[in-house]
Design an enzyme around this catalytic site. Structure first.
Site, mmCIF file in Angstrom:
data_model
loop_
_atom_site.group_PDB
_atom_site.id
_atom_site.type_symbol
_atom_site.label_atom_id
_atom_site.label_comp_id
_atom_site.label_asym_id
_atom_site.label_seq_id
_atom_site.Cartn_x
_atom_site.Cartn_y
_atom_site.Cartn_z
ATOM 1 N N GLY A 108 4.401 -4.012 4.284
ATOM 2 C CA GLY A 108 4.752 -5.418 3.534
ATOM 3 C C GLY A 108 4.592 -6.736 4.182
ATOM 4 N N LYS B 177 1.037 -1.150 0.344
ATOM 5 C CA LYS B 177 -0.390 0.360 0.409
ATOM 6 C C LYS B 177 0.475 1.637 0.477
ATOM 7 C CE LYS B 177 1.323 1.083 4.398
ATOM 8 N NZ LYS B 177 1.603 2.874 4.639
ATOM 9 N N GLY C 283 7.219 0.986 5.036
ATOM 10 C CA GLY C 283 6.588 2.002 4.969
ATOM 11 C C GLY C 283 5.437 2.327 4.028
ATOM 12 N N SER D 46 2.088 -6.349 7.154
ATOM 13 C CA SER D 46 0.858 -6.216 7.437
ATOM 14 C C SER D 46 0.421 -7.181 6.013
ATOM 15 C CB SER D 46 0.735 -4.783 7.235
ATOM 16 O OG SER D 46 0.691 -4.274 8.707
ATOM 17 N N ALA E 251 10.638 -2.863 5.969
ATOM 18 C CA ALA E 251 10.606 -1.506 6.610
ATOM 19 C C ALA E 251 10.563 -0.062 5.522
ATOM 20 C CB ALA E 251 12.161 -1.764 7.648
ATOM 21 N N ASP F 251 -2.601 -1.996 10.889
ATOM 22 C CA ASP F 251 -2.691 -2.072 9.208
ATOM 23 C C ASP F 251 -3.007 -3.357 8.665
ATOM 24 O OD1 ASP F 251 -1.320 0.929 9.277
ATOM 25 O OD2 ASP F 251 0.451 -0.083 8.314
HETATM 26 P P1 ATP Z 1 4.058 -0.401 7.798
HETATM 27 O O1 ATP Z 1 3.794 0.822 6.809
HETATM 28 O O2 ATP Z 1 3.066 -1.308 8.605
HETATM 29 O O3 ATP Z 1 5.029 0.929 9.256
HETATM 30 P P2 ATP Z 1 6.656 -1.445 7.300
HETATM 31 O O4 ATP Z 1 6.586 -1.403 5.888
HETATM 32 O O5 ATP Z 1 7.017 0.171 7.149
HETATM 33 O O6 ATP Z 1 5.402 -1.182 7.668
HETATM 34 P P3 ATP Z 1 7.036 -3.858 7.076
HETATM 35 O O7 ATP Z 1 7.872 -4.147 5.962
HETATM 36 O O8 ATP Z 1 6.250 -4.350 7.459
HETATM 37 O O9 ATP Z 1 7.225 -1.705 7.209
HETATM 38 O O10 ATP Z 1 8.472 -4.580 8.081
HETATM 39 C C1 ATP Z 1 8.608 -3.277 8.946
HETATM 40 C C2 ATP Z 1 9.213 -4.801 10.371
HETATM 41 O O11 ATP Z 1 8.759 -6.236 9.885
HETATM 42 C C3 ATP Z 1 11.160 -5.561 10.215
HETATM 43 O O12 ATP Z 1 11.752 -5.164 10.727
HETATM 44 C C4 ATP Z 1 10.986 -6.701 10.014
HETATM 45 O O13 ATP Z 1 11.837 -7.623 9.990
HETATM 46 C C5 ATP Z 1 9.283 -7.562 10.558
HETATM 47 N N1 ATP Z 1 8.892 -8.774 10.086
HETATM 48 C C6 ATP Z 1 8.199 -9.454 10.088
HETATM 49 N N2 ATP Z 1 7.724 -9.934 8.970
HETATM 50 C C7 ATP Z 1 7.467 -9.835 8.154
HETATM 51 C C8 ATP Z 1 7.306 -9.875 6.491
HETATM 52 N N3 ATP Z 1 6.494 -10.951 6.175
HETATM 53 N N4 ATP Z 1 7.850 -9.057 6.010
HETATM 54 C C9 ATP Z 1 8.008 -7.984 6.386
HETATM 55 N N5 ATP Z 1 8.753 -7.473 7.022
HETATM 56 C C10 ATP Z 1 8.332 -7.949 8.196
#
Ligand code: ATP
Length: 285
Positions: free
Chosen positions: A98, A8, A95, A100, A93, A133
């Site tokens: 990924g 997203k 935004g 969620s 990590a 999310d």
């Molecule tokens: P959001 O936008 O919801 O804040 P994000 O995109 O910033 O999420 P993610 O990619 O979801 O961040 O990753 C955040 C943390 O979650 C990472 O440190 C990662 O190690 C952990 N994590 C746990 N499971 C997963 C997964 N299936 N995919 C990605 N990261 C994961």
């Protein structure tokens, strides 16, 4: 069983206030994009096993896939096991929700594999126990998210356009960004203007009103974000914005030649090792 778990972006992200329990009240416009992870599921004897082509995510109980599967098993007394193969395409990590979206895919897949017969609302209630999310990721499309992000209202699908997505090297901790946000110093984006752009079918109006208060924390800490935005807007993007807590940047483009040129320049610049040409993605596509 195979499921595509889409990333997203936030077309708008505002933070209204900090609650007494430390959570933040937000007002966001969420939009699914074409970029996705692919998950395949297989029922096994017992336990949860995660296999992935990526070394950027944990494969143990820290993975949101594990947390979602484990919650489903506990809640519905599932004794059999599951193996999940994760093809990770969404930057981690970044935004882009990924983790969620992977968890959302697990809820949907296990509901089908184990014949639980849960509807979307029931799956969302489970999802929010793991991450704010996740209810949105279960639903997807264009929606506003309020409360801590869990109060969702689907709106008219955002008009389609091409999206250039750039993920700089840095990883960003969402918790750090929210903690560092200075609520009395921020300029609030016009979320209503984004929504009315969507409702009137004008991608130009949507683009003109993009805004994300979390840029006030993440951009000064990662000035490369502004450099990426500048390259995008100087090369035909209607506008560009950081997604979520960052550091991913997306640019909205109408013209195929422009997006390809911006991609080429960003690729040369080395500012963003992960670069994708994708699009606004709605279910009917
Ligand atoms: P959001 O936008 O919801 O804040 P994000 O995109 O910033 O999420 P993610 O990619 O979801 O961040 O990753 C955040 C943390 O979650 C990472 O440190 C990662 O190690 C952990 N994590 C746990 N499971 C997963 C997964 N299936 N995919 C990605 N990261 C994961």
């Amino acid at each position: 069983m195979k499921i595509k778990a889409h990333a997203k972006i936030n077309l708008g992200l505002d933070v209204l206030r900090r609650r007494d329990d430390g959570y933040h009240e937000v007002r966001m416009v969420m939009q699914t994009i074409g970029l996705c992870d692919e998950l395949s599921f297989e029922r096994t004897g017992q336990g949860i096993r995660i296999v992935s082509d990526s070394d950027a995510v944990p494969l143990n109980e820290d993975n949101l896939i594990y947390k979602a599967a484990s919650l489903m098993m506990e809640e519905y007394g599932i004794k059999d096991g599951i193996e999940v193969r994760l093809e990770k395409n969404i930057p981690v990590a970044a935004g882009l929700a990924g983790g969620s979206t992977d968890a959302a895919a697990v809820f949907k897949a296990m509901n089908m594999i184990f014949g639980l017969g849960l509807d979307t609302t029931e799956l969302q209630k489970l999802g929010v126990r793991i991450g704010a999310d996740i209810p949105y990721c279960i639903m997807g499309g264009t929606a506003t998210a309020e409360g801590i992000g869990e109060k969702l209202t689907p709106i008219k699908p955002c008009p389609k356009c091409r999206v250039l997505l750039a993920k700089p090297e840095a990883g960003v901790s969402t918790a750090h960004v929210y903690r560092s946000l200075k609520l009395d110093e921020i300029t609030h984006p016009d979320i209503d203007a984004v929504i009315s752009g969507i409702e009137s079918g004008s991608i130009k109006d949507v683009a003109a009103n993009l805004g994300n208060v979390l840029e006030s924390v993440t951009v000064p800490e990662n000035p490369v974000i502004d450099k990426i935005k500048k390259i995008m807007t100087e090369n035909g993007a209607m506008n560009a914005l950081m997604s979520g807590s960052g550091p991913s940047v997306f640019g909205l483009f109408e013209n195929e030649e422009d997006i390809k040129r911006a991609y080429g320049i960003l690729n040369e610049s080395g500012y963003a090792p992960q670069l994708f040409i994708t699009e606004i993605f709605n279910d009917e596509q």
